[in-house]
Design an enzyme around this catalytic site. Structure first.
Site, PDB file in Angstrom:
ATOM      1  CB  CYS A 181      -1.248  -9.635 -43.826  1.00  0.00           C
ATOM      2  SG  CYS A 181      -2.755 -10.503 -44.338  1.00  0.00           S
ATOM      3  CG  HIS A 239      -1.745 -19.500 -38.792  1.00  0.00           C
ATOM      4  ND1 HIS A 239      -3.083 -19.180 -38.988  1.00  0.00           N
ATOM      5  CD2 HIS A 239      -1.617 -19.746 -37.471  1.00  0.00           C
ATOM      6  CE1 HIS A 239      -3.720 -19.206 -37.830  1.00  0.00           C
ATOM      7  NE2 HIS A 239      -2.861 -19.556 -36.894  1.00  0.00           N
TER       8      HIS A 239
END
Length: 359
Positions: A73, A185
């Site tokens: 994040c 991701h």
């Protein structure tokens, strides 16, 4: 697109890829990080003629942290992460726990018939979005194009590194697959050898050319498009189909209609057309059993130095889920012998995926 390069506190490279040219990317990584680990060692298996990376430092990598401790994040006051900026579009950085790197250590021989050499190469993390609870299937077409530009940028750069023989872009999604971080991701591996799977594919392509004079991948695509029974979705530049000999309960391959060795060979129209089709396929996967589909998404590109005239860039997407509450485990036949048994006919998988409502 704007690309910004910077460094993390321990010297690892970080790259921001932004849709806006005025994005501010001057934030600095203020963490006190330990030294980077030495590269893994590669050990050669003379029985399979394959290399195995031994990377003991990866045992200590972050494992399923709570959302407020996610290292992917954006950084926030009092909570620095791997990405110093308070927001980002797409970010790529060197993995803190790499399977391959250029930070070399000592590599004594182990005796016997197994040769040992340094695991030279590179491993990078590709963050598709700063939104922790998002997924690739939720990305806009513009964001998917940006991710593709990041894949291309890094493929070209990593292919030029000394010792790198193959670059592999991929995504693991879902705890059933074994992810350690749930943030959306993927990863990029720059291998110091040509992988076994790629050697197998290129060997088959070479033998097909010698027999027929044709391109194996193009011929497979043409046959699937003509048969149509296993085609899941298509547009002007791409076709997604379940292969006739699918190994996995859910398996879809995406081929561009024009063969190119690597992602950098795709033209602007082909790059733009990929995102809408791919995210549609991902939504079909999620709708198949009514639960988020765990998957591996793997780009096959040509190696750096060999087989480039035989390769055909394409994406292979597969899942171990075979029912809403059942997974396919690789047991004796698959794990020990490499002999797959698929419980679901590929034609049935294709039919069920086409029937999923994605709107």
């Amino acid at each position: 697109m704007r690309r910004t390069a910077t460094h993390l506190a321990d010297g690892r490279e970080l790259f921001y890829f932004d849709l806006r040219d005025d994005a501010e990317r001057g934030a600095v990584d203020t963490r006190d990080l330990p030294p980077r680990p030495a590269a893994s060692e590669l050990r050669y298996d003379p029985l399979t003629e394959e290399w195995v990376a031994v990377a003991g430092h990866r045992q200590g990598r972050t494992f399923l942290p709570p959302a407020d401790e996610c290292p992917l994040c954006p950084s926030a006051p009092g909570r620095p992460t791997e990405i110093p900026s308070p927001t980002y579009d797409v970010a790529v950085f060197e993995n803190r726990f790499p399977s391959f790197s250029t930070n070399l250590g000592a590599y004594p021989q182990v005796g016997g018939l197994s040769e040992v050499r340094p695991g030279v190469g590179r491993c990078e993390v590709v963050c598709f979005t700063s939104e922790h609870d998002s997924s690739f299937s939720m990305l806009s077409p513009e964001r998917v194009e940006l991710v593709m530009e990041a894949w291309i940028d890094r493929t070209v750069a990593l292919s030029a590194m000394p010792g790198v023989e193959q670059v592999f872009c991929f995504e693991n999604r879902g705890p059933e697959i074994g992810i350690t971080l749930p943030h959306p991701h993927g990863q990029i591996y720059a291998y110091p050898y040509v992988t076994p799977r790629t050697r197998t594919l290129l060997g088959a392509a070479r033998r097909h050319r010698e027999r027929t004079g044709g391109d194996l991948f193009a011929d497979v695509l043409a046959a699937e498009r003509e048969a149509a029974e296993r085609v899941v979705a298509a547009n002007e530049h791409w076709t997604a189909f379940v292969p006739a000999a699918a190994r996995w309960p859910v398996e879809v391959h995406l081929y561009p209609h024009r063969g190119v060795p690597g992602l950098d060979g795709l033209d602007p129209a082909e790059r733009a057309a990929f995102g809408p089709l791919y995210t549609e396929v991902l939504r079909r996967l999620d709708g198949l059993f009514g639960v988020p589909m765990p998957y591996v998404s793997a780009w096959h590109q040509a190696p750096v130095r060999v087989g480039r005239d035989l390769a055909y860039t394409h994406l292979e997407l597969f899942s171990i889920r075979r029912a809403p509450d059942k997974l396919k485990y690789l047991a004796g036949s698959e794990s020990a012998m490499g002999a797959f048994v698929n419980d679901i006919p590929p034609e049935e998988t294709a039919r069920r995926l086409r029937a999923v409502i994605t709107e």
